[in-house]
Every structure is written in C-alpha cells, then in structure tokens.
Design a protein around this motif. Structure first.
Motif, PDB file in Angstrom:
ATOM      1  N   CYS A 239     -35.854 -18.150  19.993  1.00  0.00           N
ATOM      2  CA  CYS A 239     -35.590 -16.707  20.051  1.00  0.00           C
ATOM      3  C   CYS A 239     -36.875 -15.885  19.893  1.00  0.00           C
ATOM      4  O   CYS A 239     -37.050 -14.850  20.537  1.00  0.00           O
ATOM      5  CB  CYS A 239     -34.606 -16.316  18.954  1.00  0.00           C
ATOM      6  SG  CYS A 239     -33.174 -17.403  18.791  1.00  0.00           S
TER       7      CYS A 239
ATOM      8  N   CYS B  25     -39.339 -14.051  22.501  1.00  0.00           N
ATOM      9  CA  CYS B  25     -39.204 -12.656  22.935  1.00  0.00           C
ATOM     10  C   CYS B  25     -38.977 -11.704  21.758  1.00  0.00           C
ATOM     11  O   CYS B  25     -39.424 -10.576  21.784  1.00  0.00           O
ATOM     12  CB  CYS B  25     -38.049 -12.518  23.917  1.00  0.00           C
ATOM     13  SG  CYS B  25     -38.213 -13.599  25.353  1.00  0.00           S
ATOM     14  N   HIS B  26     -38.240 -12.171  20.749  1.00  0.00           N
ATOM     15  CA  HIS B  26     -37.959 -11.323  19.586  1.00  0.00           C
ATOM     16  C   HIS B  26     -38.956 -11.637  18.476  1.00  0.00           C
ATOM     17  O   HIS B  26     -38.578 -12.106  17.403  1.00  0.00           O
ATOM     18  CB  HIS B  26     -36.528 -11.549  19.081  1.00  0.00           C
ATOM     19  CG  HIS B  26     -35.449 -11.211  20.073  1.00  0.00           C
ATOM     20  ND1 HIS B  26     -35.070  -9.916  20.344  1.00  0.00           N
ATOM     21  CD2 HIS B  26     -34.665 -12.000  20.851  1.00  0.00           C
ATOM     22  CE1 HIS B  26     -34.080  -9.934  21.244  1.00  0.00           C
ATOM     23  NE2 HIS B  26     -33.824 -11.180  21.568  1.00  0.00           N
TER      24      HIS B  26
ATOM     25  N   THR C 209     -27.632 -12.334  31.529  1.00  0.00           N
ATOM     26  CA  THR C 209     -26.503 -11.425  31.326  1.00  0.00           C
ATOM     27  C   THR C 209     -26.327 -10.571  32.569  1.00  0.00           C
ATOM     28  O   THR C 209     -27.198 -10.527  33.425  1.00  0.00           O
ATOM     29  CB  THR C 209     -26.768 -10.424  30.177  1.00  0.00           C
ATOM     30  OG1 THR C 209     -28.052  -9.838  30.371  1.00  0.00           O
ATOM     31  CG2 THR C 209     -26.699 -11.083  28.825  1.00  0.00           C
TER      32      THR C 209
ATOM     33  N   PHE D 125     -34.010  -6.998  31.581  1.00  0.00           N
ATOM     34  CA  PHE D 125     -33.785  -5.830  30.732  1.00  0.00           C
ATOM     35  C   PHE D 125     -34.729  -5.898  29.546  1.00  0.00           C
ATOM     36  O   PHE D 125     -35.283  -6.958  29.239  1.00  0.00           O
ATOM     37  CB  PHE D 125     -32.315  -5.772  30.293  1.00  0.00           C
ATOM     38  CG  PHE D 125     -31.386  -5.553  31.451  1.00  0.00           C
ATOM     39  CD1 PHE D 125     -31.107  -4.264  31.886  1.00  0.00           C
ATOM     40  CD2 PHE D 125     -30.854  -6.632  32.156  1.00  0.00           C
ATOM     41  CE1 PHE D 125     -30.290  -4.050  32.996  1.00  0.00           C
ATOM     42  CE2 PHE D 125     -30.040  -6.428  33.266  1.00  0.00           C
ATOM     43  CZ  PHE D 125     -29.754  -5.134  33.688  1.00  0.00           C
TER      44      PHE D 125
ATOM     45  N   ARG E  86     -24.664  -2.696  14.942  1.00  0.00           N
ATOM     46  CA  ARG E  86     -24.505  -1.974  16.206  1.00  0.00           C
ATOM     47  C   ARG E  86     -23.875  -2.764  17.343  1.00  0.00           C
ATOM     48  O   ARG E  86     -24.229  -2.587  18.503  1.00  0.00           O
ATOM     49  CB  ARG E  86     -25.834  -1.354  16.645  1.00  0.00           C
ATOM     50  CG  ARG E  86     -27.034  -2.236  16.568  1.00  0.00           C
ATOM     51  CD  ARG E  86     -28.211  -1.530  17.199  1.00  0.00           C
ATOM     52  NE  ARG E  86     -29.062  -2.476  17.860  1.00  0.00           N
ATOM     53  CZ  ARG E  86     -30.093  -3.065  17.301  1.00  0.00           C
ATOM     54  NH1 ARG E  86     -30.427  -2.791  16.064  1.00  0.00           N
ATOM     55  NH2 ARG E  86     -30.816  -3.929  17.983  1.00  0.00           N
TER      56      ARG E  86
ATOM     57  N   MET F 200     -26.025  -5.835  24.230  1.00  0.00           N
ATOM     58  CA  MET F 200     -26.610  -5.963  25.572  1.00  0.00           C
ATOM     59  C   MET F 200     -26.532  -4.647  26.372  1.00  0.00           C
ATOM     60  O   MET F 200     -25.812  -3.737  26.006  1.00  0.00           O
ATOM     61  CB  MET F 200     -25.959  -7.094  26.393  1.00  0.00           C
ATOM     62  CG  MET F 200     -26.003  -8.440  25.692  1.00  0.00           C
ATOM     63  SD  MET F 200     -27.722  -8.960  25.415  1.00  0.00           S
ATOM     64  CE  MET F 200     -27.482 -10.410  24.371  1.00  0.00           C
ATOM     65  N   HIS F 201     -27.294  -4.580  27.465  1.00  0.00           N
ATOM     66  CA  HIS F 201     -27.437  -3.335  28.226  1.00  0.00           C
ATOM     67  C   HIS F 201     -26.094  -2.823  28.749  1.00  0.00           C
ATOM     68  O   HIS F 201     -25.938  -1.637  29.001  1.00  0.00           O
ATOM     69  CB  HIS F 201     -28.401  -3.544  29.403  1.00  0.00           C
ATOM     70  CG  HIS F 201     -27.801  -4.397  30.491  1.00  0.00           C
ATOM     71  ND1 HIS F 201     -27.760  -5.777  30.421  1.00  0.00           N
ATOM     72  CD2 HIS F 201     -27.185  -4.071  31.650  1.00  0.00           C
ATOM     73  CE1 HIS F 201     -27.166  -6.250  31.504  1.00  0.00           C
ATOM     74  NE2 HIS F 201     -26.810  -5.238  32.274  1.00  0.00           N
TER      75      HIS F 201
ATOM     76  N   TYR G 293     -26.561 -17.523  24.425  1.00  0.00           N
ATOM     77  CA  TYR G 293     -27.860 -18.223  24.437  1.00  0.00           C
ATOM     78  C   TYR G 293     -27.656 -19.733  24.412  1.00  0.00           C
ATOM     79  O   TYR G 293     -28.410 -20.484  25.024  1.00  0.00           O
ATOM     80  CB  TYR G 293     -28.711 -17.776  23.244  1.00  0.00           C
ATOM     81  CG  TYR G 293     -29.343 -16.418  23.434  1.00  0.00           C
ATOM     82  CD1 TYR G 293     -30.320 -16.224  24.404  1.00  0.00           C
ATOM     83  CD2 TYR G 293     -28.974 -15.334  22.654  1.00  0.00           C
ATOM     84  CE1 TYR G 293     -30.912 -14.976  24.578  1.00  0.00           C
ATOM     85  CE2 TYR G 293     -29.560 -14.090  22.818  1.00  0.00           C
ATOM     86  CZ  TYR G 293     -30.527 -13.914  23.789  1.00  0.00           C
ATOM     87  OH  TYR G 293     -31.113 -12.689  23.966  1.00  0.00           O
TER      88      TYR G 293
ATOM     89  N   SER H 153     -35.319 -16.190  32.767  1.00  0.00           N
ATOM     90  CA  SER H 153     -36.569 -16.503  32.077  1.00  0.00           C
ATOM     91  C   SER H 153     -36.691 -17.993  31.803  1.00  0.00           C
ATOM     92  O   SER H 153     -35.711 -18.671  31.490  1.00  0.00           O
ATOM     93  CB  SER H 153     -36.609 -15.739  30.741  1.00  0.00           C
ATOM     94  OG  SER H 153     -37.603 -16.293  29.908  1.00  0.00           O
TER      95      SER H 153
HETATM   96  C1  HEC Z   1     -36.598 -14.591  27.289  1.00  0.00           C
HETATM   97  C2  HEC Z   1     -36.602 -13.635  26.208  1.00  0.00           C
HETATM   98  C3  HEC Z   1     -35.511 -13.757  25.136  1.00  0.00           C
HETATM   99  C4  HEC Z   1     -35.191 -14.850  24.359  1.00  0.00           C
HETATM  100  C5  HEC Z   1     -35.808 -16.223  24.383  1.00  0.00           C
HETATM  101  C6  HEC Z   1     -34.132 -14.421  23.481  1.00  0.00           C
HETATM  102  N1  HEC Z   1     -33.819 -13.103  23.734  1.00  0.00           N
HETATM  103 FE1  HEC Z   1     -32.374 -12.030  22.792  1.00  0.00          FE
HETATM  104  N2  HEC Z   1     -32.638 -10.531  24.156  1.00  0.00           N
HETATM  105  C7  HEC Z   1     -33.571 -10.520  25.162  1.00  0.00           C
HETATM  106  C8  HEC Z   1     -33.268  -9.457  26.086  1.00  0.00           C
HETATM  107  C9  HEC Z   1     -34.064  -9.106  27.336  1.00  0.00           C
HETATM  108  C10 HEC Z   1     -32.091  -8.845  25.604  1.00  0.00           C
HETATM  109  C11 HEC Z   1     -31.321  -7.703  26.291  1.00  0.00           C
HETATM  110  C12 HEC Z   1     -30.559  -8.310  27.461  1.00  0.00           C
HETATM  111  C13 HEC Z   1     -29.546  -7.390  28.099  1.00  0.00           C
HETATM  112  O1  HEC Z   1     -29.386  -6.278  27.661  1.00  0.00           O
HETATM  113  O2  HEC Z   1     -28.890  -7.801  29.061  1.00  0.00           O
HETATM  114  C14 HEC Z   1     -31.728  -9.533  24.374  1.00  0.00           C
HETATM  115  C15 HEC Z   1     -30.669  -9.180  23.548  1.00  0.00           C
HETATM  116  C16 HEC Z   1     -30.376  -9.788  22.330  1.00  0.00           C
HETATM  117  C17 HEC Z   1     -29.422  -9.310  21.368  1.00  0.00           C
HETATM  118  C18 HEC Z   1     -28.598  -8.029  21.509  1.00  0.00           C
HETATM  119  C19 HEC Z   1     -29.320  -6.867  20.859  1.00  0.00           C
HETATM  120  C20 HEC Z   1     -28.739  -5.519  21.201  1.00  0.00           C
HETATM  121  O3  HEC Z   1     -29.165  -4.535  20.570  1.00  0.00           O
HETATM  122  O4  HEC Z   1     -27.882  -5.412  22.099  1.00  0.00           O
HETATM  123  C21 HEC Z   1     -29.430 -10.191  20.319  1.00  0.00           C
HETATM  124  C22 HEC Z   1     -28.583 -10.105  19.050  1.00  0.00           C
HETATM  125  C23 HEC Z   1     -30.374 -11.233  20.647  1.00  0.00           C
HETATM  126  N3  HEC Z   1     -30.935 -10.948  21.871  1.00  0.00           N
HETATM  127  C24 HEC Z   1     -30.650 -12.334  19.857  1.00  0.00           C
HETATM  128  C25 HEC Z   1     -31.343 -13.449  20.328  1.00  0.00           C
HETATM  129  C26 HEC Z   1     -31.292 -14.762  19.725  1.00  0.00           C
HETATM  130  C27 HEC Z   1     -30.506 -15.108  18.475  1.00  0.00           C
HETATM  131  C28 HEC Z   1     -32.065 -15.587  20.505  1.00  0.00           C
HETATM  132  C29 HEC Z   1     -32.279 -17.081  20.376  1.00  0.00           C
HETATM  133  C30 HEC Z   1     -31.080 -17.900  20.437  1.00  0.00           C
HETATM  134  C31 HEC Z   1     -32.620 -14.769  21.572  1.00  0.00           C
HETATM  135  N4  HEC Z   1     -32.144 -13.485  21.438  1.00  0.00           N
HETATM  136  C32 HEC Z   1     -33.503 -15.236  22.542  1.00  0.00           C
HETATM  137  C33 HEC Z   1     -34.628 -11.407  25.292  1.00  0.00           C
HETATM  138  C34 HEC Z   1     -34.636 -12.674  24.737  1.00  0.00           C
END
Ligand code: HEC
Ligand code: HEC
Length: 355
Positions: A230, A233-234, A249, A271, A282, A286-287, A301, A312
């Motif tokens: 995770c 990106c985060h 998504t 996104f 909140r 997602m978007h 995920y 990605s």
């Molecule tokens: C490749 C980059 C990437 C990785 C790796 C990733 N994320 Fe994300 N995450 C994003 C993006 C981009 C979005 C928004 C996607 C959308 O809106 O469709 C998102 C959205 C989210 C959200 C929703 C937040 C909101 O305010 O709506 C959560 C919770 C989250 N991710 C948790 C995780 C977790 C837990 C993992 C690991 C299992 C993870 N992410 C791995 C890029 C990533």
C-alpha cells in the motif's frame, strides 16, 4: 526537514529491494526481508514540523480568518442554500458521507466528495482527475458550476463587496478592501491549508508509545508497508504520493486523468491517490463512492481490481488471509484523529452562525 525523512525512507525502500515488493513473496530467502524493517517504515510517517505555504500565497492569520468565513458562508451560492462546508463536513473527515456529491437539483454529481484534509502537503494537481492546477484554482469551479453553487464570478465579487464587514476583512487581509477573484482564492486556500488532521493513536505509536495501538494494527502496518504494498502510493505523513494511478476501480465512461492525457495507457482510469488520515470517518470510498466500507476497499486490493492494460504495476492480487485483511483494516482505523475536524477548527473556533 520532513522531506529529508521522506527521502531517507524512499532510499531505504530502494536499498531494501522493495521496489518490486511482489518479488519478495517468491524470494523470501533474502536475509533483509526476514524481519520487517518496521523502525525504518515508522520514521517515514512522522509529522512534519510546520505547514508549508507557497511563496506567492504566504500564511497570515487575517487571510486565514477571511478564508474560514468564506468557506462556511452560503453567500457564495446563487440561492444562498449551500457553502463549501455543505459537502466538506468537518465531522465526516471533510467529505459528506454520500457516494457522490449532491447537486443543487438534489441528484448526484459525477464524483464523490474528496476530503480537504492535509492538502497543504499536496504538491501536484488537485481533483480526482487532476483538473485543478493548485489549491487556489479550485474554489471558483464549485462556486460557478450550475449544478453546484451556481454563482457567476462577477455576482460573487459584487455580493461580497456590498457587505461592509467583508470589505473590512479584505482590508485587514490585503493592502485594501477591494474584493477580487484572486483574493477570494488566496484566502480560501490559506484557510484550507490549515485543515490538518489532529493527533491519532497511530501518531502516538510512531512517537514511541507501544501501547497506543493494538497488535493486529501493528501487523496491518507491516502488511501496508510490506507484502500488501500500500505504501507504494500511500506513503509519507499524509499517506498520499499526490499522483494518479489506475487501481482497477471505476466505470467505463470515466477515464479519470486519461481525459487530459488521452495518449497515455497508464493514465487511463487513473485517479488521484487520496490521503488516508481520518479515512474511517469518511465512507463511502473512491472517486465514484463505489465502496461502502474499508473492508470492501481491502477486498478490492486483495482481488487486484480490474485487470486491464492501464492498471498500475503496483496492483496485483495479494492472496491475503481473512486475518490479514482484518489486520489491514485495524491499522487504517488507527489513523482516526482524536477530534473530528482537525486543527483548523480548533484554531478558529466553530462556524459562524448562518445569516
Ligand atoms: C498504485 C497505487 C496504490 C496502491 C498500491 C494502493 N492504493 Fe489505495 N488508492 C490509490 C488510488 C489512486 C485511490 C483512489 C482510486 C479511485 O478513486 O478510484 C486509492 C484509494 C484508497 C482508499 C480510499 C480513500 C478514499 O478517501 O476514498 C483507501 C482506504 C486505500 N486506497 C487504501 C489502500 C490500501 C489499504 C492499500 C494496500 C492494500 C492501497 N490503498 C494500495 C492508490 C493506491
Ligand atoms: C456539492 C458538493 C461540493 C461543494 C458545495 C464544494 N465541493 Fe469541493 N469538491 C466536491 C467534489 C465532488 C470534488 C471532486 C471534484 C473533482 O475531482 O473534479 C471536490 C473537490 C474539491 C477539492 C480538491 C480536493 C483534492 O483532494 O483534490 C477542493 C480543494 C475543494 N473541493 C474545495 C472546495 C471549496 C473551497 C468549496 C467552496 C468554494 C467547495 N469545495 C465546495 C464537492 C463539493
């Protein structure tokens, strides 16, 4: 200073060979991967010492106070029925609890309302698809959109300029009391940069209090940074790289950032990575607001989302156990700050009464 910590952590990630974390799953023999470098990971999430403000819009308390007033004031909507705070609600993590934002005609707008927490650390473009150049340039989009606040720019400036107390406030915040579009934008952005998430159990753990979060959440933290990938990106204090990715998504008709960069495969369905602070406040997510709970997010995920050429390379089916999925959710819950709203409200008090 915070950037140095971030850079050190990024370097550590490279050194530890996590650039392709999935490779680790098939090659666990590597000595470094035997114990998760938890201490190194923890250092990457420490709170920065100060809020960064851009050189061309520096912080002043007068500008922030004016921006706070504007953010809460329905004077900025055509029929006086809504303000910025109608959709960015402090106690809902500055989102609105709806899958998609509510239009003036009481239908759904195209997108879910994102949080405005911690945007001071957002260096790149804003909006789910990056349609905004910077924080300053966001404001008049919702103000003028017919389906949203529905107030043309000249009328907005005329109304504010006709209010003697606003003219005084502009006079305090700027060289004189003239109301201009640029000044409204500067004030709103200054206030929003103060919307910073407050301390959470996770922060106390980062600061060294081992009892601040439970064991499952610590295991979730290891997964977040390790096998579940995770943090690719985060990452960092606000849990966002400020970049755009297709995580699998979405609906076919919304190609996200791809709308602006039609020739890029990687940006189709991409996104903006949202920050994760206060994320449990909140839902939905997602978007497009398509995922109702954090459990549903982790399941997505785990499945790896929609497999398509734009997805990605950091997203792949994870094969997590039910216990591991629960650990990840437990970890995300530790990012909830003690007080909803964050520091901006604490600093400036409650919203002014509605006129
Ligand atoms: C490749 C980059 C990437 C990785 C790796 C990733 N994320 Fe994300 N995450 C994003 C993006 C981009 C979005 C928004 C996607 C959308 O809106 O469709 C998102 C959205 C989210 C959200 C929703 C937040 C909101 O305010 O709506 C959560 C919770 C989250 N991710 C948790 C995780 C977790 C837990 C993992 C690991 C299992 C993870 N992410 C791995 C890029 C990533
Ligand atoms: C009808 C609900 C609604 C209102 C009212 C509203 N917004 Fe938003 N806001 C949204 C939605 C939906 C988005 C996503 C837009 C996009 O990505 O194109 C958004 C995006 C944003 C963003 C970008 C956040 C990010 O992470 O990229 C900021 C900043 C913002 N709004 C500030 C404001 C300000 C300032 C006002 C008042 C002038 C306002 N909003 C009024 C729904 C609303």
């Amino acid at each position: 200073m915070s950037w140095k910590v971030g850079a050190a952590c990024a370097l550590a990630v490279l050194v530890f060979g996590l650039a392709d974390p999935f490779a680790k799953v098939s090659a666990p023999a590597n000595a470094v991967s035997a114990a998760p470098p938890r201490a190194v990971w923890r250092a990457g999430f420490a709170k920065p010492a100060a809020i960064p403000f851009p050189e061309d819009n520096p912080y002043t308390p007068q500008k922030a106070e004016l921006g706070r007033r504007l953010f809460f004031d329905p004077i900025l909507s055509g029929d006086g029925s809504r303000a910025c705070v109608s959709c960015h609600l402090p106690d809902r993590g500055w989102s609105d609890g709806r899958p998609r934002a509510r239009s003036r005609q009481d239908s759904d707008l195209d997108l879910h309302t994102p949080t405005v927490l911690n945007l001071a650390w957002q260096e790149g473009r804003l909006g789910w698809d990056g349609k905004f150049r910077d924080l300053e340039s966001v404001a008049f989009m919702p103000i003028t959109a017919p389906g949203n606040m529905n107030l043309p720019v000249p009328e907005a400036l005329r109304r504010i300029g006709a209010d003697a107390s606003y003219v005084q406030a502009f006079g305090r915040a700027f060289e004189d009391g003239t109301v201009t579009q640029g000044r409204v934008e500067a004030a709103l952005a200054t206030f929003q940069r103060l919307i910073v998430s407050g301390p959470s159990p996770f922060d106390r753990w980062i600061a060294g209090d081992e009892a601040a979060i439970p064991e499952p959440a610590k295991r979730g933290f290891d997964l977040f940074n390790g096998r579940a990938n995770c943090a690719a990106c985060h990452g960092g204090w606000s849990f966002s790289d400020g970049s755009f990715h297709d995580i699998g998504t979405g609906r076919d008709e919304d190609v996200g950032r791809g709308r602006f960069v039609p020739n890029s495969t990687a940006l189709r369905y991409a996104f903006k990575t949202p920050g994760l602070r206060d994320v449990a406040r909140r839902a939905p997510f997602m978007h497009d607001g398509s995922l109702a709970s954090l459990e549903a997010v982790v399941d997505l995920y785990d499945r790896g989302g929609i497999a398509r050429p734009s997805r990605s390379r950091d997203i792949r089916p994870l094969g997590l156990t039910a216990a591991e999925r629960a650990d990840l959710v437990a970890f995300l819950g530790t990012l909830t700050s003690d007080e909803p709203g964050g520091t901006a409200l604490a600093e400036f008090g409650p919203a002014p009464p509605k006129p």
